[in-house]
Motif scaffolding. Sequence first.
Motif, PDB file in Angstrom:
ATOM      1  N   THR A 121      34.531  39.801  43.495  1.00 36.02           N
ATOM      2  CA  THR A 121      34.967  40.605  42.065  1.00 36.02           C
ATOM      3  C   THR A 121      36.135  41.339  41.379  1.00 36.02           C
ATOM      4  O   THR A 121      36.721  41.859  42.955  1.00 36.02           O
ATOM      5  N   MET A 122      36.350  40.801  40.260  1.00 35.42           N
ATOM      6  CA  MET A 122      37.155  41.700  40.046  1.00 35.42           C
ATOM      7  C   MET A 122      36.806  43.054  38.942  1.00 35.42           C
ATOM      8  O   MET A 122      36.178  42.496  37.669  1.00 35.42           O
ATOM      9  N   GLY A 123      37.024  44.496  39.096  1.00 37.77           N
ATOM     10  CA  GLY A 123      36.170  45.078  37.551  1.00 37.77           C
ATOM     11  C   GLY A 123      35.366  45.133  37.309  1.00 37.77           C
ATOM     12  O   GLY A 123      34.318  45.140  38.055  1.00 37.77           O
ATOM     13  N   ASN A 124      35.008  46.174  36.241  1.00 35.79           N
ATOM     14  CA  ASN A 124      33.920  45.950  36.185  1.00 35.79           C
ATOM     15  C   ASN A 124      32.941  44.186  35.062  1.00 35.79           C
ATOM     16  O   ASN A 124      31.752  44.902  36.203  1.00 35.79           O
ATOM     17  N   ARG A 125      33.529  43.620  35.225  1.00 36.54           N
ATOM     18  CA  ARG A 125      32.468  42.042  34.554  1.00 36.54           C
ATOM     19  C   ARG A 125      32.851  41.357  34.997  1.00 36.54           C
ATOM     20  O   ARG A 125      32.317  39.768  35.715  1.00 36.54           O
ATOM     21  N   SER A 126      34.503  40.900  36.084  1.00 36.71           N
ATOM     22  CA  SER A 126      35.184  39.764  35.956  1.00 36.71           C
ATOM     23  C   SER A 126      34.174  39.750  37.876  1.00 36.71           C
ATOM     24  O   SER A 126      34.241  40.229  38.644  1.00 36.71           O
ATOM     25  N   ALA A 127      34.342  38.022  37.747  1.00 29.73           N
ATOM     26  CA  ALA A 127      34.281  37.607  39.270  1.00 29.73           C
ATOM     27  C   ALA A 127      34.390  36.525  39.497  1.00 29.73           C
ATOM     28  O   ALA A 127      35.374  35.363  38.662  1.00 29.73           O
ATOM     29  N   ASP A 128      35.592  36.140  40.907  1.00 30.74           N
ATOM     30  CA  ASP A 128      36.418  34.964  41.502  1.00 30.74           C
ATOM     31  C   ASP A 128      36.150  33.732  40.959  1.00 30.74           C
ATOM     32  O   ASP A 128      34.449  33.439  42.017  1.00 30.74           O
ATOM     33  N   LYS A 129      36.283  32.328  40.482  1.00 31.49           N
ATOM     34  CA  LYS A 129      35.555  31.448  40.218  1.00 31.49           C
ATOM     35  C   LYS A 129      35.336  30.541  41.739  1.00 31.49           C
ATOM     36  O   LYS A 129      34.660  29.509  41.494  1.00 31.49           O
ATOM     37  N   HIS A 130      36.191  30.673  42.981  1.00 32.80           N
ATOM     38  CA  HIS A 130      35.658  30.245  43.664  1.00 32.80           C
ATOM     39  C   HIS A 130      34.814  30.326  45.000  1.00 32.80           C
ATOM     40  O   HIS A 130      35.077  30.411  45.896  1.00 32.80           O
ATOM     41  N   PHE A 131      34.905  31.954  45.077  1.00 30.67           N
ATOM     42  CA  PHE A 131      34.136  32.741  46.009  1.00 30.67           C
ATOM     43  C   PHE A 131      32.594  31.702  46.177  1.00 30.67           C
ATOM     44  O   PHE A 131      32.469  31.890  46.978  1.00 30.67           O
ATOM     45  N   ASP A 132      31.669  31.163  45.517  1.00 32.65           N
ATOM     46  CA  ASP A 132      30.920  31.019  45.352  1.00 32.65           C
ATOM     47  C   ASP A 132      30.724  29.308  46.531  1.00 32.65           C
ATOM     48  O   ASP A 132      30.300  29.675  47.536  1.00 32.65           O
ATOM     49  N   GLU A 133      31.850  28.918  46.407  1.00 35.19           N
ATOM     50  CA  GLU A 133      31.717  27.429  46.781  1.00 35.19           C
ATOM     51  C   GLU A 133      32.754  28.004  48.142  1.00 35.19           C
ATOM     52  O   GLU A 133      32.816  27.167  49.292  1.00 35.19           O
ATOM     53  N   PHE A 134      33.716  28.799  48.434  1.00 30.63           N
ATOM     54  CA  PHE A 134      34.135  29.268  49.520  1.00 30.63           C
ATOM     55  C   PHE A 134      33.233  29.936  50.630  1.00 30.63           C
ATOM     56  O   PHE A 134      33.760  29.923  51.542  1.00 30.63           O
ATOM     57  N   TRP A 135      32.578  31.155  50.096  1.00 31.93           N
ATOM     58  CA  TRP A 135      32.152  31.246  50.698  1.00 31.93           C
ATOM     59  C   TRP A 135      30.884  30.418  51.451  1.00 31.93           C
ATOM     60  O   TRP A 135      30.851  31.412  52.873  1.00 31.93           O
TER      61      TRP A 135
END
Length: 287
Positions: A121-135
């Motif tokens: 995640t980044m800041g107040n609202r943003s989330a990394d678009k590849h996070f769930d798959e990479f995780w």
Amino acid sequence: MTPRKYTKKTAKQIHKTRRKNYFFRRWVILAILIVALIGTGFYLKQSVSYYYALYFNKFTHKKLHNSEKEASRIQRILANNLDKTYGFDVSHYQNREDIKWDSLSIGNKTIPLEFVVMRATMGNRSADKHFDEFWEMAKKHNLIRGAYHFYRADEDPVIQANNFLANVKLESGDLPPILDIEKIPKRKTNKKLIEDLKVWCKIVEETYGEKPIIYTYYHYYKDFLKGEFEGYPLWLANYNDVPTPSPNDQWDFWQFTENGIVHGINTKVDLDIYNGNSWSLKRLTLD
């Protein structure tokens, strides 16, 4: 002493009992061997699959190069830290098709990568678009996982902590939460920034019961954070030609290059050293 005489019926029964015991012992030994073989298979499964993928799975590698100076610096660091544990970090800057998760290594395929840290995640609202798959891919391939929040210095610490907690569900065997701070606020004092960072850490620590890992650059830590986060695991980025990321501070992780060339990844990535062996790293993970 007169030899004991047996009737034909008794002798037959003794022979039958001995034969039964003989086969029973054979089955017991066979069962022990099977259990040992299965156990050895599970123990070696990760290593066997890793080396099979390393040498037999087809993966077309792009030719990535570093300058002679950077390549020499990386090689010196690897040579001086062969007793340490290596990993890498990724985010949406890496394409999904660029990573072959089952055969990741460095040092001319001699050093396996054992952990991966990824931006969640980044800041107040943003989330990394590849996070769930990479995780999920990291878990599937038995890599120790870590998730970090990129802290935006002028935004709200409570909202940022809740953003991280809403998007990241850490499990047993994962690294503690990671706070990435590398920017100076424009609308806050440095004192207020430290207060806000401690708020973020407190919220996340109360959720997981572990102090977050603090990630930052060496000079940022030295100038702004030193003395403020005693007892927190420290992850320092330092890309200079130095033997350690800090001459005076205890460190847990060192991000030593942003130009890492990895067998199994078709783009350069950040490479990290954990200051200990793999068993020590596992003890740092969540229960």
